[in-house]
Design a protein around this motif. Structure first.
Motif, PDB file in Angstrom:
ATOM      1  N   ASP A 156      31.974  88.564  28.001  1.00 15.39           N
ATOM      2  CA  ASP A 156      33.334  89.078  28.753  1.00 15.39           C
ATOM      3  C   ASP A 156      33.238  88.520  30.294  1.00 15.39           C
ATOM      4  OD1 ASP A 156      35.606  90.307  28.429  1.00 15.39           O
ATOM      5  OD2 ASP A 156      34.808  92.277  28.801  1.00 15.39           O
ATOM      6  N   ALA A 157      34.373  88.731  30.855  1.00 18.63           N
ATOM      7  CA  ALA A 157      34.671  88.333  32.323  1.00 18.63           C
ATOM      8  C   ALA A 157      33.515  89.030  33.096  1.00 18.63           C
ATOM      9  CB  ALA A 157      35.892  88.559  32.727  1.00 18.63           C
ATOM     10  N   THR A 201      41.344  89.226  37.445  1.00 15.55           N
ATOM     11  CA  THR A 201      41.314  90.208  36.016  1.00 15.55           C
ATOM     12  C   THR A 201      42.603  89.918  35.337  1.00 15.55           C
ATOM     13  OG1 THR A 201      39.976  91.667  37.537  1.00 15.55           O
ATOM     14  CG2 THR A 201      40.532  92.236  35.273  1.00 15.55           C
ATOM     15  N   GLN A 202      43.736  90.049  35.880  1.00 16.39           N
ATOM     16  CA  GLN A 202      45.196  89.928  34.937  1.00 16.39           C
ATOM     17  C   GLN A 202      44.933  88.438  34.369  1.00 16.39           C
ATOM     18  OE1 GLN A 202      48.093  90.929  37.782  1.00 16.39           O
ATOM     19  NE2 GLN A 202      47.495  92.938  37.774  1.00 16.39           N
ATOM     20  N   LEU A 203      44.657  87.667  35.292  1.00 14.12           N
ATOM     21  CA  LEU A 203      44.829  86.300  34.701  1.00 14.12           C
ATOM     22  C   LEU A 203      43.921  85.647  33.547  1.00 14.12           C
ATOM     23  CD1 LEU A 203      45.922  83.322  35.103  1.00 14.12           C
ATOM     24  CD2 LEU A 203      44.002  82.780  36.555  1.00 14.12           C
ATOM     25  N   LEU A 204      42.633  86.461  33.550  1.00 11.80           N
ATOM     26  CA  LEU A 204      41.703  86.413  32.729  1.00 11.80           C
ATOM     27  C   LEU A 204      42.120  86.958  31.293  1.00 11.80           C
ATOM     28  CD1 LEU A 204      38.144  86.059  34.254  1.00 11.80           C
ATOM     29  CD2 LEU A 204      39.610  84.258  33.367  1.00 11.80           C
ATOM     30  N   ASP A 205      42.803  88.213  31.613  1.00 14.86           N
ATOM     31  CA  ASP A 205      43.447  89.228  30.423  1.00 14.86           C
ATOM     32  C   ASP A 205      44.324  88.215  29.658  1.00 14.86           C
ATOM     33  OD1 ASP A 205      41.458  91.026  30.801  1.00 14.86           O
ATOM     34  OD2 ASP A 205      42.976  92.343  31.900  1.00 14.86           O
ATOM     35  N   ARG A 206      45.284  87.433  30.263  1.00 12.65           N
ATOM     36  CA  ARG A 206      46.339  86.649  29.980  1.00 12.65           C
ATOM     37  C   ARG A 206      45.505  85.598  29.266  1.00 12.65           C
ATOM     38  NH1 ARG A 206      50.674  82.993  33.694  1.00 12.65           N
ATOM     39  NH2 ARG A 206      51.390  81.946  31.890  1.00 12.65           N
ATOM     40  N   VAL A 207      44.596  84.819  29.624  1.00 11.54           N
ATOM     41  CA  VAL A 207      43.829  83.904  28.746  1.00 11.54           C
ATOM     42  C   VAL A 207      43.339  84.497  27.713  1.00 11.54           C
ATOM     43  CG1 VAL A 207      42.022  82.381  28.826  1.00 11.54           C
ATOM     44  CG2 VAL A 207      43.295  82.491  30.941  1.00 11.54           C
ATOM     45  N   ARG A 208      42.792  85.471  27.733  1.00 10.51           N
ATOM     46  CA  ARG A 208      42.126  86.149  26.356  1.00 10.51           C
ATOM     47  C   ARG A 208      43.426  86.604  25.555  1.00 10.51           C
ATOM     48  NH1 ARG A 208      40.142  91.043  28.396  1.00 10.51           N
ATOM     49  NH2 ARG A 208      38.036  89.717  28.737  1.00 10.51           N
ATOM     50  N   GLU A 209      44.216  87.026  25.793  1.00  8.86           N
ATOM     51  CA  GLU A 209      45.596  87.158  24.880  1.00  8.86           C
ATOM     52  C   GLU A 209      46.141  85.965  24.379  1.00  8.86           C
ATOM     53  OE1 GLU A 209      48.331  89.560  27.084  1.00  8.86           O
ATOM     54  OE2 GLU A 209      46.981  91.155  27.612  1.00  8.86           O
ATOM     55  N   ASP A 210      46.235  84.955  25.119  1.00 12.38           N
ATOM     56  CA  ASP A 210      47.037  83.743  24.794  1.00 12.38           C
ATOM     57  C   ASP A 210      46.096  82.913  23.897  1.00 12.38           C
ATOM     58  OD1 ASP A 210      48.965  84.257  26.135  1.00 12.38           O
ATOM     59  OD2 ASP A 210      48.576  82.717  27.892  1.00 12.38           O
ATOM     60  N   THR A 211      44.773  83.073  23.905  1.00 12.54           N
ATOM     61  CA  THR A 211      43.804  82.304  22.870  1.00 12.54           C
ATOM     62  C   THR A 211      43.376  83.306  21.796  1.00 12.54           C
ATOM     63  OG1 THR A 211      41.810  82.860  24.338  1.00 12.54           O
ATOM     64  CG2 THR A 211      43.018  80.829  24.820  1.00 12.54           C
ATOM     65  N   ALA A 212      43.726  84.515  21.646  1.00 10.11           N
ATOM     66  CA  ALA A 212      43.296  85.290  20.574  1.00 10.11           C
ATOM     67  C   ALA A 212      43.491  84.810  19.177  1.00 10.11           C
ATOM     68  CB  ALA A 212      44.255  86.834  20.928  1.00 10.11           C
ATOM     69  N   LYS A 215      34.125  77.518  28.933  1.00  6.16           N
ATOM     70  CA  LYS A 215      33.622  78.451  29.772  1.00  6.16           C
ATOM     71  C   LYS A 215      34.913  78.429  30.681  1.00  6.16           C
ATOM     72  CE  LYS A 215      30.246  78.528  33.350  1.00  6.16           C
ATOM     73  NZ  LYS A 215      28.855  78.032  33.873  1.00  6.16           N
ATOM     74  N   VAL A 216      35.718  79.505  30.998  1.00  7.80           N
ATOM     75  CA  VAL A 216      36.748  79.885  31.946  1.00  7.80           C
ATOM     76  C   VAL A 216      36.129  80.401  33.376  1.00  7.80           C
ATOM     77  CG1 VAL A 216      39.064  80.757  32.337  1.00  7.80           C
ATOM     78  CG2 VAL A 216      38.194  80.228  29.833  1.00  7.80           C
ATOM     79  N   THR A 217      36.277  79.376  34.285  1.00  2.95           N
ATOM     80  CA  THR A 217      35.716  79.825  35.824  1.00  2.95           C
ATOM     81  C   THR A 217      36.936  80.024  36.451  1.00  2.95           C
ATOM     82  OG1 THR A 217      33.814  78.443  35.315  1.00  2.95           O
ATOM     83  CG2 THR A 217      34.254  79.049  37.502  1.00  2.95           C
ATOM     84  N   LEU A 218      37.065  81.260  37.106  1.00  2.00           N
ATOM     85  CA  LEU A 218      38.041  81.477  37.908  1.00  2.00           C
ATOM     86  C   LEU A 218      37.379  81.796  39.593  1.00  2.00           C
ATOM     87  CD1 LEU A 218      40.921  82.521  38.174  1.00  2.00           C
ATOM     88  CD2 LEU A 218      40.147  84.777  37.930  1.00  2.00           C
ATOM     89  N   ARG A 219      37.944  80.716  40.162  1.00  2.00           N
ATOM     90  CA  ARG A 219      37.241  80.679  41.541  1.00  2.00           C
ATOM     91  C   ARG A 219      38.236  81.199  42.696  1.00  2.00           C
ATOM     92  NH1 ARG A 219      33.772  76.344  43.294  1.00  2.00           N
ATOM     93  NH2 ARG A 219      32.727  77.015  45.024  1.00  2.00           N
ATOM     94  N   PHE A 220      37.603  82.133  43.435  1.00  2.00           N
ATOM     95  CA  PHE A 220      38.320  82.707  44.575  1.00  2.00           C
ATOM     96  C   PHE A 220      37.905  82.226  45.853  1.00  2.00           C
ATOM     97  CE2 PHE A 220      37.865  86.101  41.355  1.00  2.00           C
ATOM     98  CZ  PHE A 220      39.227  86.596  41.480  1.00  2.00           C
ATOM     99  N   ARG A 221      39.030  82.054  46.679  1.00  2.00           N
ATOM    100  CA  ARG A 221      38.503  81.093  48.034  1.00  2.00           C
ATOM    101  C   ARG A 221      39.140  82.112  49.114  1.00  2.00           C
ATOM    102  NH1 ARG A 221      40.662  75.245  47.407  1.00  2.00           N
ATOM    103  NH2 ARG A 221      39.094  74.539  46.040  1.00  2.00           N
TER     104      ARG A 221
END
Length: 175
Positions: free
Chosen positions: A160-161, A141-152, A124-130
């Protein structure tokens, strides 16, 4: 005021517990003897030094087999224990990220994620905003897309996010 029902026994009925006049009998070698009265079947199993075990109680007449019940029960327990041993519980591991994560930190998180996938766990990838980071949600959104591509190659996206309050959550499962 009725008497309480007797406690139901788990497992098949054995010897005198079988409540039927006739049974379909299978002897210790596995050959079908045919429809036999219960008394004759009990005498045959007693003469062979075995138990009469009800294999299929719902058929008409019930199917009974002559076998050593203690050995049969032990084999069933052993089989169940082996099945439990092979069973793998899939855990959900969590990786927490921030929108402005540095490259090296990102690589460390990716290696941990890869290790989780190799173990067969979901991530579970959690992206926290402060604070003011909420104004730049596109970075997340770009970071989670990058994670999705790197683990494809090793994982697929299970959910989905999506936003939940001040964080974005995405679940990945191993392929």
């Amino acid at each position: 005021m009725r008497a309480p029902q007797p406690a139901q026994k788990d497992g098949p009925r054995v010897n005198e517990e079988i409540r039927s006049r006739e049974v379909q009998l299978i002897d210790q070698t596995g050959t079908n003897v045919g429809v036999v009265e219960i008394q004759a079947a009990l005498e045959m199993s007693l003469a062979a030094g075995l138990d009469l075990v009800e294999i299929a109680p719902n058929s008409v007449p019930p199917v009974c087999k002559m076998l050593d019940y203690g050995k049969h029960k032990f084999q069933a327990q052993k089989k169940a224990a082996e099945a439990r041993k092979k069973q793998k519980v899939v855990e959900i591991k969590e990786i927490k990220l921030r929108p402005m994560i540095d490259d090296h930190d990102y690589q460390v998180k990716m290696r941990a994620m890869q290790r989780f996938f190799e173990d067969g766990d979901k991530v579970k990838v959690t992206l926290r905003f402060r604070g003011r980071e909420m104004a730049h949600q596109e970075l997340g959104t770009q970071l989670l897309d990058r994670v999705r591509e790197d683990t494809a190659a090793i994982a697929k996206v299970e959910s989905d996010a999506k936003f939940e309050g001040r964080q974005m959550i995405m679940v990945l499962a191993p392929k």
